[in-house]
Design an enzyme around this catalytic site. Structure first.
Site, mmCIF file in Angstrom:
data_model
loop_
_atom_site.group_PDB
_atom_site.id
_atom_site.type_symbol
_atom_site.label_atom_id
_atom_site.label_comp_id
_atom_site.label_asym_id
_atom_site.label_seq_id
_atom_site.Cartn_x
_atom_site.Cartn_y
_atom_site.Cartn_z
ATOM 1 N N HIS A 153 -0.892 24.822 -23.163
ATOM 2 C CA HIS A 153 -0.959 23.956 -24.357
ATOM 3 C C HIS A 153 0.027 22.792 -24.257
ATOM 4 O O HIS A 153 0.438 22.242 -25.275
ATOM 5 C CB HIS A 153 -0.684 24.739 -25.651
ATOM 6 N N SER A 274 5.496 -4.766 -14.894
ATOM 7 C CA SER A 274 4.870 -5.421 -16.038
ATOM 8 C C SER A 274 5.247 -6.887 -16.017
ATOM 9 O O SER A 274 6.369 -7.242 -15.653
ATOM 10 C CB SER A 274 5.368 -4.776 -17.328
ATOM 11 N N LYS A 280 9.677 -1.938 -16.630
ATOM 12 C CA LYS A 280 8.548 -1.023 -16.430
ATOM 13 C C LYS A 280 8.291 -0.718 -14.958
ATOM 14 O O LYS A 280 8.408 -1.581 -14.098
ATOM 15 C CB LYS A 280 7.265 -1.626 -17.027
ATOM 16 N N GLU A 287 -3.297 6.110 -12.806
ATOM 17 C CA GLU A 287 -4.160 5.790 -13.953
ATOM 18 C C GLU A 287 -5.569 5.436 -13.489
ATOM 19 O O GLU A 287 -6.558 5.797 -14.132
ATOM 20 C CB GLU A 287 -3.554 4.629 -14.746
#
Ligand code: ARG
Length: 458
Positions: A153, A274, A280, A287
């Site tokens: 979970h 970024s 970043k 992704e």
């Protein structure tokens, strides 16, 4: 190629919707291999002359050379790869070219071409997947002792080892390879000679062409031969499951790479910055692996929907089988390579993972097991006692091992000092030696077994 009963050619829109050469040019090598096998068989059976077969073969080899050299002029007016090749053959060798299509149709031809292409692609994918398994096994061997939180979970559940986590993926990829291998074995039958749908009156030898093309046998039913796309669907189904596995790992890498988790670091090779936020480090490759699963699954569902209403045998709808398949398997191949790269690049932060492994009372099960083993409590009772101890620690805002013996005895009087030995996360993972369990000793053994089985990869 088929103009005899027509007085004009197709309209521009008809040509645009009909032509497949814009994508089925990718079947060129398979189309030529199929035609060479067919011509040799026609000659051997006395259906065409040996001279014609030799001219056809020479012409086809020349065409393959032109295509490989990039000098072949593909024409949309010639619809598809089959007619582009045949038309060029006619330019090169003249009249004998017209004999190649004896006892054959584009319906069995495209089925052969596509089976061969899918088969080649499955073989290529399998090599990539084996390398990915190797990457998991190497990582597992190098980090067999590293303790991390195991989740259910996405809540801290029990400590596990990072190596064990890596080997979970080696198992998944092993099943993926098995599914591709099963699909490959089933697809490896030759539809060539089914002709348009009914077979042919010419005395062809289908076993001979099947053998020449590396198929195990000819398909048994001519209708099924030209109407079947199970072979693509199965491979896309295997590809979809594989893409889901890669996507789940990608999601974990995305989580691990956040400053909040901080479990693992990707080097500059697998990170992007970024344009506005200088701090970043984005795990874009992960992704995209996660994102590309969408198009793989989309290709499977798309083709299932194309096929579901088609009466036997061939319908032009089936031309829609190719673009999605090419796109999906290209995407998967790229994802496999990118994932292997990321796995090799990934640097787990062992200290941070270990610190996090104990949070959330992750060794509560070890405490309950201790109560069962040492005090002979029934597990349900041990579960309850442990729950009360966790509640106490939680109230005080401390870890289990920070409670005093007196605190523990306040809940269960029979608890003794040596309980503290099981509350540490290293102790916890080391104790999980059951077959398939997370103990470092198991991980070492399994990582070595994988590496042995997979071989060096060249
Ligand atoms: N381009 C076609 C396809 O991909 C080849 C088969 C065409 N057959 C036909 N009867 N028009 O499906």
């Amino acid at each position: 190629m088929w103009g005899g009963r027509f007085s004009t050619g197709p309209g521009a829109i008809m040509q645009e919707i009909n032509a497949s050469i814009g994508f089925d040019y990718r079947l060129a090598a398979q189309d030529i291999a199929g035609s060479r096998a067919h011509a040799a068989m026609l000659a051997k059976q006395g259906i065409i002359s040996a001279d014609d077969a030799a001219a056809i073969d020479r012409g086809l080899v020349a065409i393959l050379g032109e295509i490989e050299a990039g000098t072949f002029a593909f024409s949309a007016a010639l619809e598809d790869i089959h007619m582009n090749v045949e038309s060029r053959l006619s330019d090169l060798i003249g009249e004998p070219a017209g004999r190649l299509h004896t006892a054959r149709s584009r319906n069995d031809q495209v089925a052969v071409d596509f089976r061969l292409w899918v088969r080649d692609t499955v073989d290529m994918l399998d090599a990539g997947l084996a390398d990915l398994q190797r990457a998991f096994a190497e990582k597992a061997r190098n980090h067999a002792e590293a303790v991390m939180p195991g989740f259910t979970h996405l809540q801290s559940a029990q400590p596990v080892t990072f190596g064990h986590h890596m080997l979970a993926y080696a198992e998944m990829i092993g099943r993926d390879r098995g599914r591709f291998a099963d699909a490959r074995a089933r697809l490896n039958e030759s539809p060539l000679g089914a002709a348009a749908l009914a077979g042919t009156s010419f005395p062809i030898d289908r076993a001979m062409t099947a053998r020449a093309l590396g198929f195990d046998r000819p398909t048994a039913n001519s209708l099924d031969s030209v109407a079947d796309r199970d072979f693509v669907l199965e491979v896309l189904a295997a590809a979809s499951i594989c893409a889901v596995h890669l996507s789940r790992l990608a999601e974990e890498i995305v989580l691990w790479a956040t400053p909040q988790f901080g479990f693992a670091h990707l080097s500059d090779q697998f990170s992007t910055g970024s344009s506005i936020m200088p701090q970043k480090r984005n795990p874009d490759a992960a992704e995209l692996v996660r994102g590309k699963a969408g198009r793989v699954i989309g290709a499977l569902t798309g083709l299932l929907i194309v096929m579901k209403g088609l009466p036997l045998a061939y319908s032009k709808d089936m031309q829609e089988d190719k673009e999605g398949t090419f796109d999906a398997l290209d995407a998967l191949a790229l994802c496999v390579v990118a994932t292997a790269g990321m796995v090799r690049d990934l640097q787990p932060d062992e200290a941070r993972m270990e610190a996090s492994a104990g949070s959330g009372y992750a060794t509560a099960t070890d405490l309950a097991d201790w109560l069962v083993r040492r005090l002979g409590l029934p597990f349900r009772r041990a579960h309850h006692v442990t729950g009360r101890i966790v509640a106490l620690a939680s109230e005080r805002g401390v870890a289990l091992e920070a409670l005093s013996l007196a605190d523990l005895q306040g809940v269960e009087a029979a608890i003794t000092e040596d309980v503290f030995a099981v509350l540490g996360v290293r102790q916890s993972v080391a104790s999980r030696t059951s077959y398939g369990g997370t103990a470092p000793a198991n991980v070492h053994q399994q990582a070595e077994a994988w590496l042995e089985r997979l071989g060096p990869g060249y």
